[in-house]
Design an enzyme around this catalytic site. Structure first.
Site, PDB file in Angstrom:
ATOM      1  CD  GLU A  17      -3.154   1.011   2.215  1.00 11.52           C
ATOM      2  OE1 GLU A  17      -3.844   0.099   1.809  1.00 11.52           O
ATOM      3  OE2 GLU A  17      -3.251   1.651   3.244  1.00 11.52           O
ATOM      4  CG  HIS A  77      -7.632   2.738  -1.051  1.00 14.37           C
ATOM      5  ND1 HIS A  77      -7.536   2.817   0.434  1.00 14.37           N
ATOM      6  CD2 HIS A  77      -7.319   1.762  -1.366  1.00 14.37           C
ATOM      7  CE1 HIS A  77      -6.777   1.581   0.640  1.00 14.37           C
ATOM      8  NE2 HIS A  77      -6.759   0.944  -0.622  1.00 14.37           N
ATOM      9  CD  GLN A 179      -7.229  -0.625  10.752  1.00 22.03           C
ATOM     10  OE1 GLN A 179      -5.881  -0.467  10.316  1.00 22.03           O
ATOM     11  NE2 GLN A 179      -7.760   0.489  10.959  1.00 22.03           N
TER      12      GLN A 179
HETATM   13  P1  FAD Z   1     -18.267   1.143   6.931  1.00 22.75           P
HETATM   14  O1  FAD Z   1     -18.196  -0.131   6.148  1.00 22.75           O
HETATM   15  O2  FAD Z   1     -19.265   2.066   6.734  1.00 22.75           O
HETATM   16  O3  FAD Z   1     -18.172   0.820   8.273  1.00 22.75           O
HETATM   17  C1  FAD Z   1     -18.202   1.785   9.493  1.00 22.75           C
HETATM   18  C2  FAD Z   1     -18.935   1.463  10.694  1.00 22.75           C
HETATM   19  O4  FAD Z   1     -20.309   1.816  10.566  1.00 22.75           O
HETATM   20  C3  FAD Z   1     -18.850   0.459  11.586  1.00 22.75           C
HETATM   21  O5  FAD Z   1     -18.799   0.415  12.799  1.00 22.75           O
HETATM   22  C4  FAD Z   1     -20.000  -0.604  10.854  1.00 22.75           C
HETATM   23  O6  FAD Z   1     -20.292  -1.441  11.359  1.00 22.75           O
HETATM   24  C5  FAD Z   1     -21.076   0.632  10.794  1.00 22.75           C
HETATM   25  N1  FAD Z   1     -22.037   0.450   9.855  1.00 22.75           N
HETATM   26  C6  FAD Z   1     -21.717  -0.112   8.412  1.00 22.75           C
HETATM   27  N2  FAD Z   1     -22.793  -0.455   7.687  1.00 22.75           N
HETATM   28  C7  FAD Z   1     -23.823   0.389   8.444  1.00 22.75           C
HETATM   29  C8  FAD Z   1     -25.219   0.657   8.290  1.00 22.75           C
HETATM   30  N3  FAD Z   1     -25.763   0.233   7.312  1.00 22.75           N
HETATM   31  N4  FAD Z   1     -26.028   0.871   9.388  1.00 22.75           N
HETATM   32  C9  FAD Z   1     -25.354   1.168  10.536  1.00 22.75           C
HETATM   33  N5  FAD Z   1     -24.176   1.057  10.765  1.00 22.75           N
HETATM   34  C10 FAD Z   1     -23.377   0.554   9.994  1.00 22.75           C
HETATM   35  N6  FAD Z   1      -9.679   6.004   4.969  1.00 22.75           N
HETATM   36  C11 FAD Z   1      -9.326   6.842   4.305  1.00 22.75           C
HETATM   37  O7  FAD Z   1      -9.699   8.094   4.332  1.00 22.75           O
HETATM   38  N7  FAD Z   1      -8.928   6.653   2.951  1.00 22.75           N
HETATM   39  C12 FAD Z   1      -8.379   5.458   2.564  1.00 22.75           C
HETATM   40  O8  FAD Z   1      -7.631   5.043   1.575  1.00 22.75           O
HETATM   41  C13 FAD Z   1      -8.530   4.387   3.612  1.00 22.75           C
HETATM   42  N8  FAD Z   1      -8.282   3.159   3.506  1.00 22.75           N
HETATM   43  C14 FAD Z   1      -8.568   2.187   4.149  1.00 22.75           C
HETATM   44  C15 FAD Z   1      -8.154   0.557   3.871  1.00 22.75           C
HETATM   45  C16 FAD Z   1      -8.469  -0.559   4.761  1.00 22.75           C
HETATM   46  C17 FAD Z   1      -8.212  -1.601   4.415  1.00 22.75           C
HETATM   47  C18 FAD Z   1      -8.928   0.084   6.165  1.00 22.75           C
HETATM   48  C19 FAD Z   1      -9.353  -1.182   7.161  1.00 22.75           C
HETATM   49  C20 FAD Z   1      -9.307   1.412   6.536  1.00 22.75           C
HETATM   50  C21 FAD Z   1      -9.157   2.330   5.669  1.00 22.75           C
HETATM   51  N9  FAD Z   1      -9.686   3.743   5.871  1.00 22.75           N
HETATM   52  C22 FAD Z   1      -9.232   4.733   4.914  1.00 22.75           C
HETATM   53  C23 FAD Z   1     -10.028   3.870   7.250  1.00 22.75           C
HETATM   54  C24 FAD Z   1     -11.582   4.037   7.059  1.00 22.75           C
HETATM   55  O9  FAD Z   1     -12.141   5.078   6.142  1.00 22.75           O
HETATM   56  C25 FAD Z   1     -12.155   4.042   8.335  1.00 22.75           C
HETATM   57  O10 FAD Z   1     -11.899   2.865   9.391  1.00 22.75           O
HETATM   58  C26 FAD Z   1     -13.773   4.436   8.614  1.00 22.75           C
HETATM   59  O11 FAD Z   1     -14.021   4.817  10.006  1.00 22.75           O
HETATM   60  C27 FAD Z   1     -14.760   2.956   8.301  1.00 22.75           C
HETATM   61  O12 FAD Z   1     -14.760   2.794   6.847  1.00 22.75           O
HETATM   62  P2  FAD Z   1     -15.399   1.698   6.422  1.00 22.75           P
HETATM   63  O13 FAD Z   1     -15.507   1.587   4.834  1.00 22.75           O
HETATM   64  O14 FAD Z   1     -14.892   0.412   6.956  1.00 22.75           O
HETATM   65  O15 FAD Z   1     -16.922   1.831   7.064  1.00 22.75           O
END
Ligand code: FAD
Length: 292
Positions: A17, A77, A179
């Site tokens: 990455e 991303h 993560q």
């Molecule tokens: P989601 O999948 O939306 O989940 C976030 C929270 O909401 C979780 O607690 C989940 O259980 C909950 N949730 C999900 N769907 C629902 C629903 N329908 N109703 C209610 N609750 C729900 N950040 C950046 O800014 N740029 C990047 O390039 C980036 N790359 C990343 C790559 C990886 C592999 C990881 C693990 C994280 C990355 N992040 C990045 C950080 C990420 O944006 C954060 O961790 C963010 O807080 C959650 O993103 P998510 O896509 O997992 O969110």
């Protein structure tokens, strides 16, 4: 190349990455670092979108350059929570035009400003909304999502986190990257639970090589990851000696990867953080296993 093709292969694959520059003036040095990593010919490279303070505007420039110049498959991303529908649609068109086949659909972190804003005005609330948007676009993307072996910090409990993860996968995520974690048993336990919940897509563990002691606090703050005593001892012993800490951190990450592969995980993603030397060392530590 779509990453789904890679996941069919029956051997260890390492991906790296990188993140875009934090300020415009650093673009050339970041581009150079990403090219040095691309020269290692990893199975793919992901380019973050504004994470860790990087700007989002260079994500596609970097991803496109790696793909064109070094023929390394890329994963761009994209985050949605602070974006309008128009911005996301424009980004999707740009990704398509750049010929990038793989998109990591993320919500993005909630900044204090976002937290304080009126949620009823948000167009996107969760990553699943972006997954649906990507599916509805006319592009045939391979879509990935994020997952959290130690639970997303906002989730009430793991059961709820996995329930939403299943919905995200059902909406169209074809793989999930984790993560960072420092204890492989947490990953094995998580895998057991998500498979039981019916999530069958490939899971790509994300491994963060900790190469200096200052990174430890930042990594824990960012990810909430559990630090096993074995890792803490290593930081205590080598933390004040930068060269030794780097060597020990790379060895620890290598050991995690070997254990994952020995336990049936084929694809591992390394949070190489724009550090070609770290990526190269991990790859050379695994050269016979990788056949490189
Ligand atoms: P989601 O999948 O939306 O989940 C976030 C929270 O909401 C979780 O607690 C989940 O259980 C909950 N949730 C999900 N769907 C629902 C629903 N329908 N109703 C209610 N609750 C729900 N950040 C950046 O800014 N740029 C990047 O390039 C980036 N790359 C990343 C790559 C990886 C592999 C990881 C693990 C994280 C990355 N992040 C990045 C950080 C990420 O944006 C954060 O961790 C963010 O807080 C959650 O993103 P998510 O896509 O997992 O969110």
């Amino acid at each position: 190349m779509k990453l789904t093709k890679l996941f069919e292969e029956d051997k260890l694959s390492l991906s790296f990455e990188v993140f875009p520059p934090k300020v415009d003036t650093n673009f050339e040095s970041v581009k150079h670092a990403t090219e040095e990593i691309a020269k290692l010919h990893p199975s793919f490279m992901s380019v973050t979108y504004g994470a860790g303070g990087g700007t989002s505007k260079y994500t596609l420039d970097i991803a496109e350059n790696i793909k064109k110049m070094y023929d390394v498959p890329t994963l761009a991303h994209l985050t949605c929570v602070s974006s309008t529908k128009e911005t996301v649609h424009a980004k999707i068109e740009e990704i398509k035009a750049a010929g990038i086949a793989n998109v990591m659909a993320l919500r993005g972190d909630l900044t204090p400003e976002l937290e304080a804003s009126d949620r009823s005005k948000w167009h996107y609330h969760h990553a699943i909304d972006l997954v649906r948007e990507l599916k509805e676009s006319n592009a045939d993307f391979c879509i990935g999502g994020a997952c959290y072996p130690e639970i997303h910090p906002e989730s009430a409990n793991q059961k709820e986190d996995i329930k939403y993860l299943k919905e995200k996968v059902d909406a169209g995520c074809e793989f999930l990257t984790t993560q960072m974690f420092f204890d492989n048993n947490l990953l094995y336990n998580f895998l057991y639970k998500i498979r039981e919940a019916g999530i069958t897509v490939p899971i790509i563990p994300g491994i963060m090589p900790i190469t200096n002691a200052n990174q430890v606090d930042r990594a824990i703050k960012l990810s909430g990851s559990f630090m096993p005593q074995r890792f803490k001892s290593l930081v205590d012993k080598f933390g004040s000696d930068p060269a030794a800490m780097k060597q020990a951190g790379i060895a620890y990450a290598t050991d995690q990867i070997i254990d994952l592969y020995a336990n049936g995980i084929k694809n591992v993603h390394v949070y190489s953080m724009n550090k070609p030397d770290v990526a190269a060392k991990i790859q050379s530590n695994l050269s016979d296993i990788l056949g490189k």
